[in-house]
Design an enzyme around this catalytic site. Structure first.
Site, PDB file in Angstrom:
ATOM      1  CG  HIS A 159       7.158   4.401   3.789  1.00 21.75           C
ATOM      2  ND1 HIS A 159       6.896   4.104   2.470  1.00 21.75           N
ATOM      3  CD2 HIS A 159       7.279   3.205   4.411  1.00 21.75           C
ATOM      4  CE1 HIS A 159       6.838   2.794   2.307  1.00 21.75           C
ATOM      5  NE2 HIS A 159       7.070   2.224   3.476  1.00 21.75           N
ATOM      6  CD  GLU A 170       2.588  -0.467   5.896  1.00 20.76           C
ATOM      7  OE1 GLU A 170       3.138  -0.341   7.015  1.00 20.76           O
ATOM      8  OE2 GLU A 170       3.131  -1.045   4.936  1.00 20.76           O
TER       9      GLU A 170
END
Length: 662
Positions: free
Chosen positions: A646, A369
């Site tokens: 995350h 990402e």
């Protein structure tokens, strides 16, 4: 195979592309800011809590017409730019390979000379993280913001954590059986340059931090620091600047005896625990990318732990803490290793922990990402302080190479301390929904990590991927896993320059890293859990389909709690995740158990320790037959607390040659 160092084959296309993007960018930026103004994060809401209720609404009323007017004015230019930009993507290369040009920091060639496959073996450390570097308006849907500043801070934290010399400290405590009791991570961050010497105490803080002064300098573990090791014996080749300290603990975690085995100087140290430090500086509770000095996550703190302290005695005499070493200040993460583990699965062969820092001597890093191009450049600049080789801007745009139109790249980024020999990228053609707008795929890399006395190259294979994210798309993810295996097999065949009879290369490892967007405990993910990938590749956190090891925790954080005081710093997040109740409050659990968007305050019994969707897999197949690969350490990392939703993960593999040291 030629590595692409520029996105286009010639300068004319590069200039044309820059011109077209220059026409598009104002419209893109204004649209991004317009949407972002309507999507506040929980941190911004708390900051505005004391403001009058009408103040924010007034700001939106004033700025929205301005943004809209400028956006409409920029649209004609953006359209012209798009008409130029889109056809150019057919000539664009699938990635950019960047090599550090500054020879003072470059160490890849030196690393290659360190392992000749003549000793007991060598360890390699791999890291993986989803960093959520989307355009700011989209990132806010994950409750993170200011993508450009976050990119710089993420890179700084990673390279600060990884560039420290490795120190292993084991605290034997028969009463401690927490999830982080068996820990490995190491531990030290260089503090900048020629600053004034400061008095430092060595503090022991469960599994968090201590202060340490050492000889190493530079963010790349330079050649000078390796020469300082002298002739001291080492258990394995390539373990740089490693110090092992074993502390025998008694009940309630009190330190009773300290033994230090220093590989560099072969020093032995021991000392009693002391009361906690008084007057310690409070950790700043500023938001993610604005943390100030004293935040252990940014590794810029000169303050010692507020918990127990240890005085170090070298040889027969006690050495004052302020005179241990006057060169550099390091911040170290402590590891604990209990003599009594949990009764279930007592045959675990490697150390594992929840660590507040990235492991020292991190060799390879796979990120997902990294979608925003400007953020990718800032991140790359920071990582180049430690990693010499980086592959970024991976993917395709427009309709080139995939079935549907792609607005953003794959978001993959790879960084390495070792030279990259070959690289290849493939785009998944079956993306659905919002995922189809990104060129999600797999990046395959071949790196050289050493050579034998017979001039045979020692190589390794690393794959980085990011699968379909939409819940319920199990068939799509399984198809992508099939393609991943096929592409990896083709990549290994096409890049192999040796035969079984006359090998020119010896394969040391084959690792897969990435965000697979399914976990091993959810009932909805049973199809992925039973995929054939897990019969060939091993997951260190997994017992079998549907069952993780007791110490494994989820890697997906609840976005609503990212800025809570309890988890907004690496140390705080680490402490919270060490407890079951803390994990229930701040990790996302399988949706089949509870469909609520927020997990906080829930006391219900849940399967597993959260959704673990970030994986590190390795295989023993296809490697040099006489060598053995096994996991040495595994960690869940909290150093990016407040910067992403995350948890990064890290794994250290030991490649054993079975030969005696010369």
């Amino acid at each position: 195979m030629v590595l692409y160092t520029s996105p286009f084959p010639n300068s004319f296309l590069s200039v044309l592309h820059s011109f077209s993007w220059g026409l598009i960018f104002p419209c893109y930026w204004l649209a991004d800011r317009l949407v972002a103004s309507f999507v506040p994060t929980t941190y911004e809401k708390r900051q505005r809590a004391d403001d009058p209720c009408y103040f924010h609404a007034l700001c939106i009323i004033i700025t929205t017409p301005i943004y809209l007017a400028l956006l409409l004015a920029s649209l004609p230019f953006a359209l012209i730019g798009f008409l130029l930009w889109s056809p150019l993507q057919s000539a664009r290369r699938p990635y950019i390979y960047s090599r550090l040009e500054d020879k003072n920091h470059a160490n890849g060639a030196t690393l290659l000379t360190e392992w000749k496959a003549a000793g007991n073996g060598k360890s390699f450390c791999f890291g993986s993280a989803n960093v959520c570097l989307l355009p700011d308006s989209l990132a806010r849907f994950n409750n993170v913001f200011n993508t450009q500043a976050r990119a710089k801070e993420i890179g700084r934290r990673i390279r600060n954590g990884a560039s420290r010399p490795q120190i292993k400290i084991y605290i034997d405590s028969p009463t401690n059986t927490s999830i982080s009791a068996a820990s490995f991570s190491s531990l030290v961050s260089p503090q900048g340059g020629d600053s004034t010497n400061r008095t430092v105490n060595a503090g022991i803080k469960r599994t968090t931090s201590m202060e340490y002064k050492g000889d190493n300098s530079g963010s790349n573990n330079s050649e000078d620091s390796r020469e300082d090791k002298g002739g001291a014996g080492e258990p394995n080749e390539g373990e740089e600047n490693t110090c092992i300290v074993r502390i025998n603990g008694e009940d309630n975690g009190h330190t009773s005896d300290t033994e230090t085995d220093t590989i560099n100087g072969q020093a032995h140290a021991s000392g009693p625990a002391e009361p906690s430090l008084e007057g310690d500086t409070e950790i700043s509770k500023t938001p993610n990318h604005k943390q100030k000095e004293g935040d252990s996550g940014s590794l810029d703190s000169y303050s010692a732990s507020r918990e127990s302290l240890v005085k170090v005695r070298v040889g027969d005499g006690t050495v004052d803490q302020s005179t241990v070493n006057n060169k550099l200040l390091y911040k170290a993460s402590i590891m604990k290793k209990t003599s009594v583990r949990k009764k279930k699965h007592t045959d675990e062969t490697f150390d594992h922990e929840i660590s507040a820092f990235f492991p020292a001597n991190l060799d390879f890093l796979c990120l997902q990402e990294v979608f925003d191009k400007r953020a990718a450049e800032k991140l790359k600049e920071q990582l180049h302080h430690y990693f010499e080789y980086i592959v970024y801007d991976v993917g395709v745009y427009s309709c080139h190479g995939c079935c549907s139109f792609k607005f953003v790249n794959s978001g993959l980024l790879f960084a390495s301390r070792y030279p990259v020999m070959d690289a290849a990228y493939h785009c998944y053609p079956n993306g659905r929904g919002m995922d189809s707008l990104a060129s999600k795929g797999a990046l395959f890399l071949k790196v050289q990590v050493g050579s034998t006395p017979q001039d045979q190259r020692i190589v390794g294979y690393i794959s980085c991927t990011h699968l379909q994210a939409i819940a319920g798309d199990t068939t799509v993810r399984c198809e992508q896993l099939d393609m991943l295996q096929d592409w990896l097999s083709e990549f290994r065949k096409s890049t192999s320059s040796s035969s079984t009879a006359n090998p020119d290369e010896l394969v040391a490892f084959d690792v897969i890293c990435g965000d697979l967007n399914f976990d091993n405990c959810s009932s909805e993910d049973k199809l992925e859990q039973q995929h054939s990938l897990f019969t060939r590749y091993k997951d260190p956190c997994r017992i079998g389909p549907g069952e993780d090891k007791p110490w494994a925790i989820g890697t997906l954080l609840d976005p609503e709690g990212l800025y809570d005081d309890e988890v907004c710093t690496p140390d705080n997040l680490q402490k919270v995740l060490e407890s079951e109740e803390g994990r229930k409050g701040y990790l996302v659990y399988p949706t089949s158990k509870n469909h609520s968007s927020s997990q906080k305050g829930r006391k219900a019994s849940l399967k597993g320790n959260g959704r673990r969707i970030d994986y590190m897999l390795y295989t023993e197949e296809g490697l040099y037959l006489e060598w053995k690969v096994e996991v040495e350490e595994f960690s869940f990392i909290t150093q990016l607390a407040g910067l992403t939703d995350h948890l990064p993960v890290a794994m250290r593999l030991m490649v054993s040659t079975g030969e005696d040291d010369p």
